[in-house]
Design an enzyme around this catalytic site. Structure first.
Site, PDB file in Angstrom:
ATOM      1  N   GLY A  31      -7.954   7.469  64.530  1.00 19.12           N
ATOM      2  CA  GLY A  31      -7.300   8.392  63.889  1.00 19.12           C
ATOM      3  C   GLY A  31      -5.980   8.714  64.203  1.00 19.12           C
ATOM      4  O   GLY A  31      -5.727   9.397  65.149  1.00 19.12           O
ATOM      5  N   SER A  59      -2.661   8.228  61.392  1.00 14.89           N
ATOM      6  CA  SER A  59      -2.012   8.511  60.418  1.00 14.89           C
ATOM      7  C   SER A  59      -2.397   9.463  59.837  1.00 14.89           C
ATOM      8  O   SER A  59      -3.762   9.830  59.690  1.00 14.89           O
ATOM      9  CB  SER A  59      -2.114   7.321  59.344  1.00 14.89           C
ATOM     10  OG  SER A  59      -1.875   6.120  60.011  1.00 14.89           O
ATOM     11  N   SER A 107      -9.668   3.330  58.976  1.00 13.99           N
ATOM     12  CA  SER A 107     -10.402   2.283  58.676  1.00 13.99           C
ATOM     13  C   SER A 107     -11.648   2.518  59.487  1.00 13.99           C
ATOM     14  O   SER A 107     -11.770   2.960  60.581  1.00 13.99           O
ATOM     15  CB  SER A 107      -9.817   0.947  59.294  1.00 13.99           C
ATOM     16  OG  SER A 107      -8.714   0.429  58.549  1.00 13.99           O
ATOM     17  N   GLU A 112      -3.748  -3.814  69.382  1.00 15.06           N
ATOM     18  CA  GLU A 112      -3.825  -4.078  68.231  1.00 15.06           C
ATOM     19  C   GLU A 112      -2.906  -4.828  67.510  1.00 15.06           C
ATOM     20  O   GLU A 112      -3.365  -5.478  66.317  1.00 15.06           O
ATOM     21  CB  GLU A 112      -3.746  -2.476  67.446  1.00 15.06           C
ATOM     22  CG  GLU A 112      -4.158  -2.341  66.073  1.00 15.06           C
ATOM     23  CD  GLU A 112      -3.790  -0.892  65.452  1.00 15.06           C
ATOM     24  OE1 GLU A 112      -4.113   0.116  66.460  1.00 15.06           O
ATOM     25  OE2 GLU A 112      -3.451  -0.567  64.433  1.00 15.06           O
TER      26      GLU A 112
HETATM   27  C1  LIG Z   1      -5.475  -1.543  55.210  1.00 19.00           C
HETATM   28  C2  LIG Z   1      -4.933  -0.405  56.075  1.00 19.00           C
HETATM   29  C3  LIG Z   1      -5.628   0.191  57.042  1.00 19.00           C
HETATM   30  C4  LIG Z   1      -5.265   1.232  57.721  1.00 19.00           C
HETATM   31  N1  LIG Z   1      -6.087   1.664  58.776  1.00 19.00           N
HETATM   32  C5  LIG Z   1      -5.683   2.649  59.610  1.00 19.00           C
HETATM   33  C6  LIG Z   1      -6.528   3.239  60.725  1.00 19.00           C
HETATM   34  O1  LIG Z   1      -7.449   2.586  61.125  1.00 19.00           O
HETATM   35  N2  LIG Z   1      -5.814   4.257  61.385  1.00 19.00           N
HETATM   36  C7  LIG Z   1      -4.667   4.836  61.024  1.00 19.00           C
HETATM   37  O2  LIG Z   1      -4.455   5.890  61.483  1.00 19.00           O
HETATM   38  N3  LIG Z   1      -3.924   4.366  60.035  1.00 19.00           N
HETATM   39  C8  LIG Z   1      -4.446   3.286  59.392  1.00 19.00           C
HETATM   40  N4  LIG Z   1      -3.491   2.682  58.354  1.00 19.00           N
HETATM   41  C9  LIG Z   1      -2.347   3.493  58.034  1.00 19.00           C
HETATM   42  C10 LIG Z   1      -1.146   2.679  58.284  1.00 19.00           C
HETATM   43  O3  LIG Z   1      -0.743   2.624  59.711  1.00 19.00           O
HETATM   44  C11 LIG Z   1      -0.079   3.338  57.576  1.00 19.00           C
HETATM   45  O4  LIG Z   1      -0.226   3.134  56.209  1.00 19.00           O
HETATM   46  C12 LIG Z   1       1.199   2.986  57.971  1.00 19.00           C
HETATM   47  O5  LIG Z   1       1.823   3.132  59.203  1.00 19.00           O
HETATM   48  C13 LIG Z   1       2.454   3.507  56.920  1.00 19.00           C
HETATM   49  O6  LIG Z   1       2.321   4.897  56.942  1.00 19.00           O
HETATM   50  P1  LIG Z   1       2.168   5.539  55.561  1.00 19.00           P
HETATM   51  O7  LIG Z   1       1.252   4.998  54.630  1.00 19.00           O
HETATM   52  O8  LIG Z   1       2.472   6.928  55.662  1.00 19.00           O
HETATM   53  O9  LIG Z   1       3.814   5.318  54.560  1.00 19.00           O
HETATM   54  P2  LIG Z   1       5.006   5.842  54.683  1.00 19.00           P
HETATM   55  O10 LIG Z   1       5.454   6.062  56.276  1.00 19.00           O
HETATM   56  O11 LIG Z   1       5.248   6.932  54.014  1.00 19.00           O
HETATM   57  O12 LIG Z   1       6.265   4.561  54.334  1.00 19.00           O
HETATM   58  C14 LIG Z   1       6.216   4.141  53.005  1.00 19.00           C
HETATM   59  C15 LIG Z   1       7.175   3.191  53.067  1.00 19.00           C
HETATM   60  O13 LIG Z   1       8.377   3.562  53.505  1.00 19.00           O
HETATM   61  C16 LIG Z   1       8.806   2.486  54.693  1.00 19.00           C
HETATM   62  N5  LIG Z   1       9.714   3.299  55.667  1.00 19.00           N
HETATM   63  C17 LIG Z   1       9.206   4.593  56.254  1.00 19.00           C
HETATM   64  N6  LIG Z   1       9.883   5.057  57.153  1.00 19.00           N
HETATM   65  C18 LIG Z   1      10.982   3.917  57.221  1.00 19.00           C
HETATM   66  C19 LIG Z   1      12.167   4.214  57.798  1.00 19.00           C
HETATM   67  N7  LIG Z   1      12.460   4.780  59.057  1.00 19.00           N
HETATM   68  N8  LIG Z   1      12.970   2.954  57.792  1.00 19.00           N
HETATM   69  C20 LIG Z   1      12.786   2.010  56.683  1.00 19.00           C
HETATM   70  N9  LIG Z   1      11.738   2.200  55.959  1.00 19.00           N
HETATM   71  C21 LIG Z   1      10.822   3.122  56.358  1.00 19.00           C
HETATM   72  C22 LIG Z   1       7.724   2.046  55.016  1.00 19.00           C
HETATM   73  O14 LIG Z   1       7.968   0.715  55.646  1.00 19.00           O
HETATM   74  C23 LIG Z   1       6.837   1.776  53.758  1.00 19.00           C
HETATM   75  O15 LIG Z   1       7.122   0.693  53.010  1.00 19.00           O
HETATM   76  C24 LIG Z   1      -4.017   1.713  57.812  1.00 19.00           C
HETATM   77  C25 LIG Z   1      -3.480   1.402  56.496  1.00 19.00           C
HETATM   78  C26 LIG Z   1      -3.861   0.258  55.565  1.00 19.00           C
HETATM   79  C27 LIG Z   1      -3.063  -0.383  54.595  1.00 19.00           C
END
Ligand SMILES: Cc1cc2nc3c(=O)[nH]c(=O)nc-3n(C[C@H](O)[C@H](O)[C@H](O)COP(=O)(O)OP(=O)(O)OC[C@H]3O[C@@H](n4cnc5c(N)ncnc54)[C@H](O)[C@@H]3O)c2cc1C
Length: 382
Positions: free
Chosen positions: A131, A133, A165, A249
């Site tokens: 955990g 995000s 996940s 990872e």
């Molecule tokens: C299949 C899957 C499994 C996952 N499993 C886990 C898990 O087990 N545990 C866990 O904790 N998380 C998990 N995640 C979450 C994942 O780590 C996050 O979705 C990811 O880190 C992006 O965060 P966000 O979704 O909040 O997007 P945001 O951070 O809101 O980003 C949205 C978009 O903006 C872009 N962006 C954001 N900041 C910047 C910047 N400074 N410069 C340029 N571009 C930027 C990003 O690249 C992205 O394209 C999972 C996600 C998926 C899709």
């Protein structure tokens, strides 16, 4: 039917026998599994499979014997993971703990945590999720708000995690949260706690993804009590610990083998008389995959000898997920022109699943934009 077999050159003679054993086990255990289910690779779940796999000594196999491990090498573990992914085995139950949480426990866990969790993980009976995000803290992980405050005998946790996940089927979560300071303190004041997901005050709400699967979830914590000995490492050092964990990872074969089922079905459907465009594409794919394998095994070697190849792991993740994501559209582009529909029935089921699943490959484990920013920083370009 044309038979295509994953047949990587052995990295060391000691792994040949192991590869044969695990391949035979998978052939028998997965005999009835459909190609489209195999396409889920490390997101496919089967408690029964993980228990049988653990009974063979193939979960936590690098860990000390006193914690249920086999004291085998990182290279041997790599071979096992390659075979699991190539076969499309349903490994999600034990995946996170085998890949990263076990190492975390060995390095930072209390004696109670190590004795309680590691042997049960190795038996394939205890599942962990990770955990990190939160709804307003994904890429900007240091902005997490979930917090733990000191209470008698432990910590009281409030907040929520998202996209976790495996949370719907996991028993425990390794959780990054704030134990001191405020959101503006950023990396300082973050810690890792192991939270029992059956504790009072925990709610797990599964999320359906666009393939229809419910492998991840939003998890809510309301006044959840966590005992003192579930703290990993020292209070306030969670950021450094998590970053070391992320290297485990980001560099494994799952970063370039997630679409392996598609390659295998594509080659099988093409058969020995494949057209020149098909043969050319297969040649390109295999040579790209081969390069990624060399890079990934190199990072694994560095990690197992105590190195900290964080930047190298990020490069493997970025190049690997770019490769994986390119495969469904590249294969789709030659299908209609080069292969009659009668040849491509299982291939289409796999392709449909991966066309829907693959956009997530450059999000999970850190997004492409964020990873490239880190590479730029590592190269002192920013
Ligand atoms: C299949 C899957 C499994 C996952 N499993 C886990 C898990 O087990 N545990 C866990 O904790 N998380 C998990 N995640 C979450 C994942 O780590 C996050 O979705 C990811 O880190 C992006 O965060 P966000 O979704 O909040 O997007 P945001 O951070 O809101 O980003 C949205 C978009 O903006 C872009 N962006 C954001 N900041 C910047 C910047 N400074 N410069 C340029 N571009 C930027 C990003 O690249 C992205 O394209 C999972 C996600 C998926 C899709």
């Amino acid at each position: 039917m044309y038979e295509f077999k994953f047949d990587p050159v052995e990295m060391h003679p000691c792994t040949a026998q192991l590869r044969t054993e695990v391949r035979e086990f998978l052939r028998v255990e997965l005999a009835q599994m459909l190609p489209q289910d195999r396409a889920k690779t490390w997101f496919g779940f089967s408690a029964d499979f993980s228990r049988k796999f653990g009974a063979r000594g193939w979960i936590g196999m690098t860990w000390p014997k006193k914690y249920g491990g086999q004291e085998r090498s990182a290279l041997e573990r790599y071979v096992i993971v390659e075979e699991l992914l190539a076969a499309g085995a349903p490994v999600a139950a034990h995946w996170m703990a085998d890949r990263q949480t076990g190492e975390l426990l060995l390095r930072y866990g209390s004696d109670n945590a190590k004795n309680r969790f590691l042997p049960a993980i190795a038996r394939g009976e205890l599942y962990f999720c990770v955990g990190l995000s939160e709804p307003v803290a994904g890429s900007d992980l240091a902005a997490i708000r979930t917090s733990a405050v000191r209470v008698s005998g432990g910590w009281q946790v409030n907040g929520s995690k998202i996209w976790t996940s495996g949370a719907p089927h996991s028993h425990m979560m390794s959780t990054l949260l704030r134990t001191s300071g405020s959101i503006s303190s950023r990396h300082a004041g973050l810690s890792q706690l192991i939270i029992d997901l059956s504790s009072p005050g925990v709610t797990v709400r599964p999320i359906t993804d666009q393939t229809g699967d419910r492998h991840f979830a939003e998890v809510f914590f309301t006044d959840v009590f966590v005992p003192d000995d579930m703290l990993l490492g020292n209070e306030g050092e969670g950021w450094q610990q998590v970053n070391a964990e992320l290297s485990l990872e980001r560099s494994g074969p799952e970063r370039y083998l997630s679409c392996y089922r598609l390659i295998e079905e594509f080659v099988r459907a093409a058969g020995p008389q494949a057209s020149l465009p098909v043969v050319t594409l297969v040649g390109e794919i295999i040579s790209e995959m081969w390069t990624l394998r060399q890079m990934s095994t190199s990072v694994t070697g560095q990690l197992s000898s105590g190195g900290t190849p964080a930047l190298e792991a990020i490069i493997v993740k970025d190049l690997g997920s770019t490769f994986e994501q390119s495969l469904p559209p590249r294969i789709q582009a030659v299908l209609g022109a080069e292969m009659p529909p009668s040849q491509t029935v299982p291939l289409h089921a796999v392709l449909n699943y991966l066309l829907n699943a693959s956009p997530s490959f450059s999000l999970r484990g850190g997004t492409r934009e964020i990873l490239r920013g880190m590479i730029a920083r590592g190269l002192e370009l920013r």
